[in-house]
Design a protein around this motif. Structure first.
Motif, PDB file in Angstrom:
ATOM      1  N   PRO A  93       0.812  -1.224   0.000  1.00  0.00           N
ATOM      2  CA  PRO A  93       0.000   0.000   0.000  1.00  0.00           C
ATOM      3  C   PRO A  93       0.847   1.277   0.000  1.00  0.00           C
ATOM      4  CG  PRO A  93      -0.898  -1.580   1.543  1.00  0.00           C
ATOM      5  CD  PRO A  93       0.422  -2.131   1.072  1.00  0.00           C
ATOM      6  N   LEU A  94       1.980   1.242   0.682  1.00  0.00           N
ATOM      7  CA  LEU A  94       2.879   2.405   0.670  1.00  0.00           C
ATOM      8  C   LEU A  94       3.486   2.604  -0.714  1.00  0.00           C
ATOM      9  CD1 LEU A  94       4.745   1.798   4.062  1.00  0.00           C
ATOM     10  CD2 LEU A  94       2.957   3.490   3.586  1.00  0.00           C
ATOM     11  N   LEU A  95       3.924   1.522  -1.306  1.00  0.00           N
ATOM     12  CA  LEU A  95       4.505   1.588  -2.646  1.00  0.00           C
ATOM     13  C   LEU A  95       3.474   2.099  -3.653  1.00  0.00           C
ATOM     14  CD1 LEU A  95       6.853   0.967  -4.602  1.00  0.00           C
ATOM     15  CD2 LEU A  95       5.935  -1.358  -4.780  1.00  0.00           C
ATOM     16  N   ALA A  96       2.262   1.571  -3.582  1.00  0.00           N
ATOM     17  CA  ALA A  96       1.210   1.970  -4.509  1.00  0.00           C
ATOM     18  C   ALA A  96       0.865   3.451  -4.354  1.00  0.00           C
ATOM     19  CB  ALA A  96      -0.034   1.108  -4.309  1.00  0.00           C
ATOM     20  N   ALA A  97       0.879   3.954  -3.124  1.00  0.00           N
ATOM     21  CA  ALA A  97       0.592   5.369  -2.897  1.00  0.00           C
ATOM     22  C   ALA A  97       1.701   6.252  -3.465  1.00  0.00           C
ATOM     23  CB  ALA A  97       0.415   5.635  -1.403  1.00  0.00           C
ATOM     24  N   GLU A  98       2.909   5.738  -3.430  1.00  0.00           N
ATOM     25  CA  GLU A  98       4.065   6.490  -3.919  1.00  0.00           C
ATOM     26  C   GLU A  98       4.219   6.402  -5.431  1.00  0.00           C
ATOM     27  OE1 GLU A  98       8.668   5.394  -3.669  1.00  0.00           O
ATOM     28  OE2 GLU A  98       7.789   5.829  -1.703  1.00  0.00           O
ATOM     29  N   ARG A  99       3.867   5.254  -6.004  1.00  0.00           N
ATOM     30  CA  ARG A  99       4.093   4.996  -7.425  1.00  0.00           C
ATOM     31  C   ARG A  99       2.783   4.671  -8.118  1.00  0.00           C
ATOM     32  NH1 ARG A  99       9.086   3.014  -9.206  1.00  0.00           N
ATOM     33  NH2 ARG A  99       7.980   3.076 -11.199  1.00  0.00           N
TER      34      ARG A  99
END
Length: 154
Positions: free
Chosen positions: A15-21
């Motif tokens: 979820p952090l990666l998806a929010a960033e990328r």
């Protein structure tokens, strides 16, 4: 063997990666929707590409494989296989294009129209199940945003 701490960190990372990328989030969402669509259409013995081809032929009439490929954004070599399978099953037929004798026009048959109708009947339930986390307004926004992205890219 992983530790509980490692498992928690791993499950919280995407979820952090998806929010960033945004690109990664869109790719993963697209993959999830494609898998769900394959499962849905597979129940009828119809792939997603085949469904799209039948839908376009029913709506716009006979087309060359090149036009189908370009409009549906399906690789031309893949399109040959899609049309071969649909033709072998009796859902389309290929005829010489009257305007260009070197080309063939792909035409939907009555069998193809019946199969398409069955597939289209399942679409609302599929969309509701696949996009259940979104409100109708959010679905409309997503559709608009994706349409805008697709218009910007060939």
């Amino acid at each position: 063997m992983s530790s509980p701490t490692t498992d928690r960190a791993t499950t919280a990372y995407f979820p952090l990666l998806a929010a960033e990328r945004l690109d990664i989030a869109l790719c993963r969402a697209s993959t999830a929707v494609a898998r769900a669509a394959d499962a849905q259409t597979g129940a009828l013995g119809l792939g997603v590409g085949q469904h799209l081809v039948l839908k376009m032929l029913a709506e716009v009439g006979p087309c060359s494989q090149r036009v189908l490929s370009d409009e549906l954004r399906i690789d031309r070599t893949v399109m040959v296989g899609i049309c071969d399978g649909l033709e072998q099953a009796g859902h389309v037929r290929r005829e010489r294009d009257a305007t260009d004798r070197r080309a063939y026009a792909v035409t939907i048959t009555e069998s193809g129209r019946k199969l398409l109708a069955q597939a289209e009947d399942a679409v609302p339930e599929f969309l509701d199940g696949t996009f259940h986390a979104l409100t109708p307004a959010e679905r409309g926004q997503l559709s608009g945003i994706l349409g805008k992205l697709l218009q910007a890219r060939p």
